[in-house]
Design a protein around this motif. Structure first.
Motif, PDB file in Angstrom:
ATOM      1  N   PHE A 146       1.755  -4.659  -3.468  1.00 34.51           N
ATOM      2  CA  PHE A 146       1.827  -3.168  -3.609  1.00 34.51           C
ATOM      3  C   PHE A 146       2.470  -2.717  -2.169  1.00 34.51           C
ATOM      4  CE2 PHE A 146      -1.107  -1.881  -6.778  1.00 34.51           C
ATOM      5  CZ  PHE A 146      -2.036  -2.992  -6.807  1.00 34.51           C
ATOM      6  N   TYR A 185     -11.553   1.899  -0.320  1.00 41.27           N
ATOM      7  CA  TYR A 185     -10.664   2.044  -1.341  1.00 41.27           C
ATOM      8  C   TYR A 185     -11.494   1.823  -2.758  1.00 41.27           C
ATOM      9  CZ  TYR A 185      -6.811   2.995   2.051  1.00 41.27           C
ATOM     10  OH  TYR A 185      -6.104   3.387   2.982  1.00 41.27           O
ATOM     11  N   TYR A 238       1.953  -5.345   0.765  1.00 43.25           N
ATOM     12  CA  TYR A 238       0.919  -6.376   0.681  1.00 43.25           C
ATOM     13  C   TYR A 238       0.985  -6.992  -0.791  1.00 43.25           C
ATOM     14  CZ  TYR A 238      -1.678  -3.055   3.793  1.00 43.25           C
ATOM     15  OH  TYR A 238      -2.259  -2.351   4.759  1.00 43.25           O
ATOM     16  N   TYR A 297       4.293  -0.392   4.217  1.00 43.67           N
ATOM     17  CA  TYR A 297       3.818  -1.952   4.328  1.00 43.67           C
ATOM     18  C   TYR A 297       3.796  -2.478   2.865  1.00 43.67           C
ATOM     19  CZ  TYR A 297       0.949   0.280   8.041  1.00 43.67           C
ATOM     20  OH  TYR A 297       0.462   0.872   9.175  1.00 43.67           O
ATOM     21  N   TYR A 324       5.477  -5.222   7.740  1.00 47.27           N
ATOM     22  CA  TYR A 324       5.433  -3.853   7.736  1.00 47.27           C
ATOM     23  C   TYR A 324       6.441  -3.057   8.365  1.00 47.27           C
ATOM     24  CZ  TYR A 324       3.522  -4.128  12.453  1.00 47.27           C
ATOM     25  OH  TYR A 324       3.360  -4.610  13.720  1.00 47.27           O
ATOM     26  N   GLN A 331      -3.916   4.820   4.244  1.00 53.33           N
ATOM     27  CA  GLN A 331      -2.694   4.345   3.553  1.00 53.33           C
ATOM     28  C   GLN A 331      -2.774   4.859   1.816  1.00 53.33           C
ATOM     29  OE1 GLN A 331      -2.258   0.034   4.212  1.00 53.33           O
ATOM     30  NE2 GLN A 331      -1.351   0.503   6.224  1.00 53.33           N
ATOM     31  N   TYR A 332      -1.716   5.177   1.408  1.00 51.83           N
ATOM     32  CA  TYR A 332      -1.747   5.324   0.054  1.00 51.83           C
ATOM     33  C   TYR A 332      -0.836   4.370  -0.742  1.00 51.83           C
ATOM     34  CZ  TYR A 332      -3.956   9.682   1.192  1.00 51.83           C
ATOM     35  OH  TYR A 332      -5.260  10.405   1.687  1.00 51.83           O
ATOM     36  N   PHE A 333      -1.080   3.871  -1.928  1.00 51.82           N
ATOM     37  CA  PHE A 333      -0.513   2.817  -2.235  1.00 51.82           C
ATOM     38  C   PHE A 333       0.461   3.311  -3.636  1.00 51.82           C
ATOM     39  CE2 PHE A 333      -2.531  -0.518  -0.509  1.00 51.82           C
ATOM     40  CZ  PHE A 333      -3.256  -0.107   0.377  1.00 51.82           C
ATOM     41  N   GLY A 334       1.241   2.381  -3.642  1.00 46.63           N
ATOM     42  CA  GLY A 334       2.406   2.603  -4.821  1.00 46.63           C
ATOM     43  C   GLY A 334       1.714   1.907  -6.025  1.00 46.63           C
ATOM     44  N   PRO A 335       2.399   1.971  -7.176  1.00 49.34           N
ATOM     45  CA  PRO A 335       1.637   1.413  -8.405  1.00 49.34           C
ATOM     46  C   PRO A 335       1.709   0.042  -8.593  1.00 49.34           C
ATOM     47  CG  PRO A 335       3.928   2.248  -9.027  1.00 49.34           C
ATOM     48  CD  PRO A 335       3.438   2.654  -7.427  1.00 49.34           C
ATOM     49  N   HIS A 383      -8.703 -13.058  -2.591  1.00 48.78           N
ATOM     50  CA  HIS A 383      -8.346 -12.770  -1.249  1.00 48.78           C
ATOM     51  C   HIS A 383      -8.161 -11.420  -1.078  1.00 48.78           C
ATOM     52  CE1 HIS A 383      -6.877 -17.041  -0.760  1.00 48.78           C
ATOM     53  NE2 HIS A 383      -6.861 -16.983  -1.839  1.00 48.78           N
ATOM     54  N   GLY A 384      -8.370 -10.511  -1.775  1.00 43.17           N
ATOM     55  CA  GLY A 384      -8.085  -8.847  -1.553  1.00 43.17           C
ATOM     56  C   GLY A 384      -6.584  -8.813  -1.322  1.00 43.17           C
ATOM     57  N   LEU A 385      -6.475  -7.820  -0.345  1.00 40.59           N
ATOM     58  CA  LEU A 385      -5.064  -7.541   0.080  1.00 40.59           C
ATOM     59  C   LEU A 385      -4.733  -8.107   1.266  1.00 40.59           C
ATOM     60  CD1 LEU A 385      -6.053  -4.938  -1.745  1.00 40.59           C
ATOM     61  CD2 LEU A 385      -3.839  -4.033  -0.618  1.00 40.59           C
ATOM     62  N   GLN A 387      -1.774  -8.822  -3.450  1.00 38.35           N
ATOM     63  CA  GLN A 387      -3.251  -8.729  -3.906  1.00 38.35           C
ATOM     64  C   GLN A 387      -3.501 -10.027  -4.759  1.00 38.35           C
ATOM     65  OE1 GLN A 387      -4.808  -5.557  -6.074  1.00 38.35           O
ATOM     66  NE2 GLN A 387      -6.855  -5.969  -5.467  1.00 38.35           N
ATOM     67  N   PHE A 401     -12.855  -1.689  -1.934  1.00 42.04           N
ATOM     68  CA  PHE A 401     -12.326  -2.486  -0.569  1.00 42.04           C
ATOM     69  C   PHE A 401     -12.696  -1.772   0.523  1.00 42.04           C
ATOM     70  CE2 PHE A 401      -9.888  -5.457  -2.633  1.00 42.04           C
ATOM     71  CZ  PHE A 401      -9.346  -5.229  -3.871  1.00 42.04           C
TER      72      PHE A 401
END
Lengths: 114, 109
Positions: free
Chosen positions: B90, A36, B35, B33, B48, B98-102, B41-43, B37, A90
């Protein structure tokens, strides 16, 4: 336990340089693999994915990744980067058939000098 | 972007107050899901859902609860917000890709 390791936390390159970002995972079974990208101030976008078949996967914007099963690796590459590739990248892994178990690496921040 | 919206997009709240974040999807996906951020730490997966009223904990679920009363909406609640919950949240769907929201930027003061 399943885990994802991205070796480089911060990479700085000049435009036109070649890019390779490392990603290794630990899991003994069949996996789905993802990269990603997150541009500044935006949400994550899928760059490319591997489920099965040809281990060399081509994604958007000239990116590609190679799955090497023996090395548990899924490195991201681009032959010639552009300033617009500045972003955070990522790597993510999920066991095949386990949609609830996607794990993300901590990310690699890429900065391209104009 | 898989038709995902999140609300609010930004929120500032005080320690100890309850906060609810909403994720809405229009693609009738089964999996959703949440998450958070954070730098370094990343995501990290909070909770979920794998169907209406079916939810499970993720890696960092303490201090959070979720609800999913209909397919399109997945709510994340901070029962009593703390400063450590300042983050960008997110929502994502579906699975396996996966596709993420804004995102929602939450600041707890």
């Amino acid at each position: 336990a399943q885990s994802v390791s991205q070796h480089n936390h911060h990479v700085i390159l000049s435009e036109a340089a070649s890019l390779e970002l490392g990603c290794n995972y630990s899991y003994g079974g069949t996996v789905n693999l993802f990269w990603y990208v997150q541009y500044p101030g935006q949400h994550l976008q899928l760059l490319l994915k591997y489920f099965s078949g040809d281990p060399l996967v081509k994604g958007i914007k000239g990116f590609e990744a190679e799955f090497i099963k023996s090395k548990f690796s899924f490195n991201l590459r681009k032959p010639s980067v552009q300033w617009s590739d500045t972003a955070e990248y990522f790597c993510a892994v999920s066991p095949s058939g386990r949609d609830d178990k996607i794990i993300f690496g901590k990310g690699t921040r890429l900065h391209i000098l104009p | 972007d898989a038709g995902i919206t999140q609300s609010p997009r930004h929120k500032v709240t005080e320690t100890g107050t309850p906060v609810t974040l909403r994720c809405h999807q229009t693609e009738n996906h089964r999996y959703m899901y949440w998450y958070r951020q954070d730098p370094g730490h990343g995501l990290r997966l909070i909770h979920y859902s794998y169907g209406v009223k079916d939810t499970d904990k993720g890696e960092v679920s303490d201090g959070y609860s979720v609800s999913r009363s209909k397919t399109e909406d997945f709510l994340l609640t901070l029962e009593s917000a703390t400063s450590s919950q300042t983050s960008v949240y997110f929502c994502a769907t579906p699975a396996p890709e996966q596709y993420f929201g804004p995102g929602t930027r939450l600041t707890v003061t």
